[in-house]
Design an enzyme around this catalytic site. Sequence first.
Site, PDB file in Angstrom:
ATOM      1  N   LYS A 199      -7.487   1.573   5.437  1.00  0.00           N
ATOM      2  CA  LYS A 199      -6.211   1.600   6.142  1.00  0.00           C
ATOM      3  C   LYS A 199      -5.994   2.901   6.895  1.00  0.00           C
ATOM      4  CE  LYS A 199      -4.465  -1.256   2.477  1.00  0.00           C
ATOM      5  NZ  LYS A 199      -3.552  -1.321   1.351  1.00  0.00           N
TER       6      LYS A 199
ATOM      7  N   SER B  88       4.736   0.399   0.144  1.00  0.00           N
ATOM      8  CA  SER B  88       5.530   0.105  -1.049  1.00  0.00           C
ATOM      9  C   SER B  88       5.736   1.325  -1.936  1.00  0.00           C
ATOM     10  CB  SER B  88       4.875  -1.019  -1.849  1.00  0.00           C
ATOM     11  OG  SER B  88       3.551  -0.665  -2.207  1.00  0.00           O
TER      12      SER B  88
ATOM     13  N   GLY C 214      -2.867   5.744  10.029  1.00  0.00           N
ATOM     14  CA  GLY C 214      -2.810   5.038   8.758  1.00  0.00           C
ATOM     15  C   GLY C 214      -1.736   3.985   8.890  1.00  0.00           C
TER      16      GLY C 214
ATOM     17  N   THR D 135       0.831  -1.200   0.000  1.00  0.00           N
ATOM     18  CA  THR D 135       0.000   0.000   0.000  1.00  0.00           C
ATOM     19  C   THR D 135       0.861   1.243   0.000  1.00  0.00           C
ATOM     20  OG1 THR D 135      -1.941   0.937   1.062  1.00  0.00           O
ATOM     21  CG2 THR D 135      -0.155   0.293   2.514  1.00  0.00           C
TER      22      THR D 135
END
Length: 177
Positions: free
Chosen positions: A35, A126, A47, A2
Amino acid sequence: MTTICSVKYNGQTAIAGDGQVTLGKSIIAKTTAKKIRRIYHDQVVIGFAGGVADAVSLQEMLEGKLESYSGDLRRAAVEMAQSWRKDQTLQKLEAMVIAFNDQDLLLISGNGEVLEPDESVVAIGSGGYYAQAAAVGMLRHASGMTASEIAKEAVNIAADIDVFTDHEIVTDEIEEK
């Protein structure tokens, strides 16, 4: 995998994150995961990136520390990081958390570190490096944007580059007091 990006700018702290959940290195399992969440009486926004179960465990731990320290985010984050570092079970958790309230913007890492960003931008996941670079560039050169717009566009840019980040972006923000 994410991308989550948070920006503190012009009296507002905002966060944006995509909704993609990836199993392994190639299977997209979900595109609308949540998230970004509000905790502690809606006064703290978090988050997370990493394993979902691990992130939920960290969320619960941070909520407990916030209750113990009457909502003092900085103190709760430091206490959480110390617990994380000392507990062998917690050390195996693979997640990172961004947390902020109306005063502080913090990154809580899996190494038990609590970091306050130098440039009022923090990004994880990522696509975190792409989002952070984009957000810093916008902060330096794009006047007229809000913190929320910068965070969202930074994740959008990361999604254009990182195959593990999608364009299903959710945002939240808190005004500074």
